[in-house]
Design a protein around this motif. Structure first.
Motif, PDB file in Angstrom:
ATOM      1  N   PHE A  68      -8.397   6.317 -13.445  1.00  0.00           N
ATOM      2  CA  PHE A  68      -9.275   6.007 -12.312  1.00  0.00           C
ATOM      3  C   PHE A  68      -8.619   5.005 -11.356  1.00  0.00           C
ATOM      4  O   PHE A  68      -8.499   5.283 -10.160  1.00  0.00           O
ATOM      5  N   PRO A  69      -8.177   3.840 -11.850  1.00  0.00           N
ATOM      6  CA  PRO A  69      -7.514   2.923 -10.912  1.00  0.00           C
ATOM      7  C   PRO A  69      -6.143   3.417 -10.470  1.00  0.00           C
ATOM      8  O   PRO A  69      -5.772   3.241  -9.302  1.00  0.00           O
ATOM      9  N   TYR A  70      -5.372   4.042 -11.388  1.00  0.00           N
ATOM     10  CA  TYR A  70      -4.013   4.463 -11.023  1.00  0.00           C
ATOM     11  C   TYR A  70      -4.021   5.529  -9.937  1.00  0.00           C
ATOM     12  O   TYR A  70      -3.317   5.416  -8.925  1.00  0.00           O
ATOM     13  N   ALA A  71      -4.802   6.590 -10.148  1.00  0.00           N
ATOM     14  CA  ALA A  71      -4.838   7.677  -9.165  1.00  0.00           C
ATOM     15  C   ALA A  71      -5.388   7.180  -7.840  1.00  0.00           C
ATOM     16  O   ALA A  71      -4.884   7.539  -6.767  1.00  0.00           O
ATOM     17  N   GLY A  72      -6.429   6.352  -7.907  1.00  0.00           N
ATOM     18  CA  GLY A  72      -6.982   5.822  -6.672  1.00  0.00           C
ATOM     19  C   GLY A  72      -5.988   4.955  -5.926  1.00  0.00           C
ATOM     20  O   GLY A  72      -5.794   5.109  -4.712  1.00  0.00           O
ATOM     21  N   LEU A  73      -5.329   4.038  -6.653  1.00  0.00           N
ATOM     22  CA  LEU A  73      -4.352   3.156  -6.015  1.00  0.00           C
ATOM     23  C   LEU A  73      -3.146   3.933  -5.496  1.00  0.00           C
ATOM     24  O   LEU A  73      -2.595   3.588  -4.441  1.00  0.00           O
ATOM     25  N   LYS A  74      -2.744   4.963  -6.216  1.00  0.00           N
ATOM     26  CA  LYS A  74      -1.589   5.762  -5.795  1.00  0.00           C
ATOM     27  C   LYS A  74      -1.837   6.412  -4.430  1.00  0.00           C
ATOM     28  O   LYS A  74      -1.016   6.305  -3.515  1.00  0.00           O
ATOM     29  N   PHE A  75      -2.982   7.078  -4.292  1.00  0.00           N
ATOM     30  CA  PHE A  75      -3.307   7.699  -3.009  1.00  0.00           C
ATOM     31  C   PHE A  75      -3.571   6.647  -1.934  1.00  0.00           C
ATOM     32  O   PHE A  75      -3.210   6.828  -0.765  1.00  0.00           O
ATOM     33  N   TYR A  76      -4.217   5.557  -2.342  1.00  0.00           N
ATOM     34  CA  TYR A  76      -4.514   4.475  -1.394  1.00  0.00           C
ATOM     35  C   TYR A  76      -3.230   3.921  -0.779  1.00  0.00           C
ATOM     36  O   TYR A  76      -3.094   3.830   0.443  1.00  0.00           O
ATOM     37  N   PHE A  77      -2.267   3.532  -1.643  1.00  0.00           N
ATOM     38  CA  PHE A  77      -1.026   2.945  -1.143  1.00  0.00           C
ATOM     39  C   PHE A  77      -0.220   3.956  -0.328  1.00  0.00           C
ATOM     40  O   PHE A  77       0.369   3.606   0.701  1.00  0.00           O
ATOM     41  N   TYR A  78      -0.193   5.214  -0.786  1.00  0.00           N
ATOM     42  CA  TYR A  78       0.600   6.235  -0.080  1.00  0.00           C
ATOM     43  C   TYR A  78       0.046   6.478   1.324  1.00  0.00           C
ATOM     44  O   TYR A  78       0.805   6.450   2.308  1.00  0.00           O
ATOM     45  N   GLU A  79      -1.246   6.706   1.428  1.00  0.00           N
ATOM     46  CA  GLU A  79      -1.838   6.988   2.737  1.00  0.00           C
ATOM     47  C   GLU A  79      -1.831   5.748   3.627  1.00  0.00           C
ATOM     48  O   GLU A  79      -1.637   5.854   4.841  1.00  0.00           O
ATOM     49  N   GLU A  80      -2.042   4.575   3.042  1.00  0.00           N
ATOM     50  CA  GLU A  80      -2.025   3.339   3.811  1.00  0.00           C
ATOM     51  C   GLU A  80      -0.641   3.075   4.384  1.00  0.00           C
ATOM     52  O   GLU A  80      -0.503   2.680   5.560  1.00  0.00           O
ATOM     53  N   CYS A  90       7.443   5.984   0.854  1.00  0.00           N
ATOM     54  CA  CYS A  90       6.024   5.666   0.689  1.00  0.00           C
ATOM     55  C   CYS A  90       5.531   6.070  -0.700  1.00  0.00           C
ATOM     56  O   CYS A  90       4.792   5.323  -1.355  1.00  0.00           O
ATOM     57  N   GLY A  91       5.952   7.251  -1.165  1.00  0.00           N
ATOM     58  CA  GLY A  91       5.550   7.706  -2.489  1.00  0.00           C
ATOM     59  C   GLY A  91       6.101   6.837  -3.600  1.00  0.00           C
ATOM     60  O   GLY A  91       5.419   6.579  -4.598  1.00  0.00           O
TER      61      GLY A  91
END
Length: 334
Positions: free
Chosen positions: A199-211, A230-231
């Protein structure tokens, strides 16, 4: 019908499934050798003080571990368990990326005041990660058990089975025997820390990438190297925060492979406490350096391949897809 006509006829969710599956399979295969070593490092100390063969990996270091596997098992030894890994990651990544897009559109449509910013990426990424884990976890458990078996150099025996129990013969054999021993509960052993972590990993991964992408000038945003950078950062930051739960999950997955004089782990919190008591808090980050080497290319390649395949399949921009989703829903209600 030409290629463009065929591609345009594919439903949007199917395009996202295809792009996600391809991205996951390519990334996982490239980093498979580091994934195997990471698993051996994660579970070695708390479980293998009774097994000199496997404890050797923790003592000799990264480069020597590479040489040992190459010498005793050959090049294919680096890919032990990779069949199960790819069989798991393709549907996992397909569901993960597709669910992310679906959740993102649904959140933006249902809660327009949230906009399309990073908070939406965080929520959609977390929900999509949990969804994908629940559907594909048994394959991850099988992959871990297969990767955990180690060939003993002098006798070329496969170690990792409990007592006199023979080694697993492959994906089907491992799946079948695990189910016979403990049923569905056995196939989902360790799923709790998996969910806590994803839950935190997947959310943070997409968050940081898109941000990070949103802060890149438009004329550079589509460059491959920008996507890779970015990835890489997104995967590294997300994994650092959630890595201890990954260690707990791996040790819960393989505990039934050990002799009765080995430690018995009970639940996520119990496993976490036992690891800290017996091996110290540093064991919760054992293999993290290897994981950094794996995560940087894996997440970077995954995001990059996903974006490239989406472009090839003519997937519309997210804002346009949200408008189309709203239009379709409005038409269906009239």
């Amino acid at each position: 019908m030409d290629r463009e006509g065929v591609v345009d006829a594919i439903p949007l969710f199917a395009k996202e499934l295809i792009a996600g599956g391809v991205a996951g399979g390519v990334a996982k295969t490239i980093v498979a050798p580091l994934e195997r070593l990471k698993i051996l490092f994660q579970v070695v100390r708390a479980l293998d003080e009774y097994d000199e063969t496997r404890s050797e990996f923790h003592n000799i270091g990264l480069l020597a571990s590479f040489r040992r596997i190459a010498k005793t098992e050959g090049i294919l030894g680096f890919y032990r368990g990779n069949g199960a890994s790819v069989a798991r990651i393709v549907p996992y990544a397909a569901l993960h990326y597709m669910a992310y897009e679906q959740y993102r559109r649904q959140i933006s449509y249902s809660f327009p005041r949230m906009g399309n910013g990073s908070v939406v990426d965080l929520l959609a990424g977390s929900l999509s990660g949990g969804t994908a884990v629940l559907f594909t976890y048994p394959l991850d458990l099988v992959r871990t058990k297969l990767a955990y078996q180690v060939v003993d150099a002098p006798k070329l025996n496969v170690k990792g089975a409990m007592g006199s129990e023979r080694a697993f013969g492959g994906i089907r054999d491992c799946f079948s025997r695990t189910y016979k021993e403990a049923g569905m509960r056995g196939l989902y052993r360790g799923v709790a820390p998996s969910l806590y972590g994803i839950f935190p990993y997947a959310g943070l991964k997409f968050y940081f990438y898109e941000e990070m992408k949103s802060n890149v000038p438009d004329n550079y945003r589509k460059h491959i190297m920008v996507k890779l950078a970015c990835g890489s950062v997104a995967g590294l930051l997300g994994q650092t925060f959630t890595y201890p739960l990954d260690v707990v999950r791996r040790q819960m997955q393989v505990q039934r492979l050990h002799a009765s004089n080995g430690p018995e782990f009970k639940g996520t919190i119990g496993t976490l406490v036992m690891i800290v008591q017996k091996e110290g808090w540093k064991q919760l980050f054992s293999g993290l350096s290897i994981n950094y080497l794996k995560v940087v290319p894996s997440v970077a390649i995954g995001f990059t391949v996903y974006d490239v395949v989406k472009a090839y399949l003519r997937v519309p921009p997210r804002d346009k897809a949200i408008v189309e989703e709203a239009t379709n829903k409005s038409e269906s209600q009239t």
